[in-house]
Motif scaffolding. Structure first.
Motif, PDB file in Angstrom:
ATOM      1  N   SER A 155       0.840  -1.192   0.000  1.00  0.00           N
ATOM      2  CA  SER A 155       0.000   0.000   0.000  1.00  0.00           C
ATOM      3  C   SER A 155       0.873   1.239   0.000  1.00  0.00           C
ATOM      4  N   ALA A 166      -7.669   1.279   9.404  1.00  0.00           N
ATOM      5  CA  ALA A 166      -8.204   0.109   8.696  1.00  0.00           C
ATOM      6  C   ALA A 166      -7.102  -0.618   7.941  1.00  0.00           C
ATOM      7  N   LYS A 167      -6.178   0.133   7.352  1.00  0.00           N
ATOM      8  CA  LYS A 167      -5.063  -0.492   6.626  1.00  0.00           C
ATOM      9  C   LYS A 167      -4.149  -1.243   7.586  1.00  0.00           C
ATOM     10  N   ASP A 169      -5.010  -2.660  10.376  1.00  0.00           N
ATOM     11  CA  ASP A 169      -5.702  -3.896  10.752  1.00  0.00           C
ATOM     12  C   ASP A 169      -5.665  -4.914   9.611  1.00  0.00           C
ATOM     13  N   GLU A 170      -5.755  -4.432   8.383  1.00  0.00           N
ATOM     14  CA  GLU A 170      -5.651  -5.320   7.220  1.00  0.00           C
ATOM     15  C   GLU A 170      -4.262  -5.965   7.155  1.00  0.00           C
ATOM     16  N   ASP A 173      -4.029  -8.672   9.745  1.00  0.00           N
ATOM     17  CA  ASP A 173      -4.759  -9.880   9.343  1.00  0.00           C
ATOM     18  C   ASP A 173      -3.961 -10.701   8.330  1.00  0.00           C
TER      19      ASP A 173
END
Length: 269
Positions: A155, A166-167, A169-170, A173
């Protein structure tokens, strides 16, 4: 160095690595291959810890900024390991300490050594930083150079607020073994400080400065003789005089003073 003392996980994971103080920062006495081996060993199950191991790098500019910017100083002192990404640090270590740095550990070189080892060990990368186009080209080039390397995601670094959270957390994951963060000093160090607690499934975080610019081909490295002579800053000024002349004009003298006056061989925390 209270931040380092409070970090028992990082202290335990790096306790066996010798360090010397150069210009006020504690620098790992490791060569390129040893640093890469440490990063590889750190992600295997018997070595993985409860949070990412965090590596960053220091050069003369970093030393100068740490001496005048308290927040930058705190961010660097919170790292688990600091590599010497500057030939002057290597040279001064040979003058000031019986425990000498074996060589410069430039992130641009380290990336390729770790990538080759990660290919063999089936380990994974995530590449975060630079702008969208630069990031995409860098990742595409890395995939060409290392076709067996598992790049689980990438990214650009121009995210803020909820989009950035959010990124993060992505990324967690996806659980990459290595997260390369290329946002520039001190933004990448601030990113690590803020989000390490949300990246518990990541093995190692390595701050990377302008790494993606070199991987994409948008920036050329200095000739080897200039790197070995500690003159890479001259090359960079020649390429970007308006942006970099004043920076190096102000930081180089301070860095030299710090290297000569705040360096010692002590290995204590």
């Amino acid at each position: 160095m209270l931040e380092r003392r409070a970090n028992s996980v990082g202290r335990a994971a790096t306790a066996s690595i010798p360090r010397i103080t150069l210009g006020g920062l504690r620098i790992a006495v490791l060569n390129l291959e040893q640093t890469a081996d440490f990063m590889i060993d750190a992600v295997f199950p018997h070595r993985r810890v409860t949070r990412p191991i965090y590596l960053t790098s220091a050069n003369g500019e970093v030393l100068a900024r740490c001496s005048t910017e308290p927040m930058t100083d705190r961010l660097f002192r919170s790292a688990d390991l600091i590599n010497a990404d500057g030939q002057p640090l290597v040279a001064v270590s040979r003058l000031k300490s019986p425990m000498r740095l074996p060589e410069r550990v430039a992130t641009t070189d380290l990336f390729h050594v770790v990538a080759r080892k990660a290919e063999e060990a089936n380990l994974s990368f995530y590449m975060f930083g630079a702008d969208e186009a630069e990031n995409a080209i860098a990742v595409a080039n890395v995939r060409k150079m290392y076709p067996k390397l598992r790049i689980v995601g990438h990214s650009h670094g121009y995210l803020r607020g909820d989009a950035l959270r959010a990124k993060v957390d992505e990324i967690n994951d996806l659980a990459p073994d290595y997260l390369w963060v290329a946002l520039g000093v001190p933004y990448e160090q601030a990113f690590v400080a803020e989000y390490t607690s949300r990246l518990t499934k990541v093995g190692v975080i390595k701050t990377s400065g302008g790494l993606f610019n070199f991987l994409s081909g948008s920036r050329a490295r200095a000739p080897r003789w200039m790197q070995d002579a500690g003159l890479e800053w001259v090359w960079r000024i020649w390429l970007e005089p308006r942006r970099l002349f004043w920076r190096y004009f102000t930081t180089n003298p301070r860095a030299l003073y710090l290297l000569l006056n705040r360096s010692r061989s002590a290995n204590a925390d």
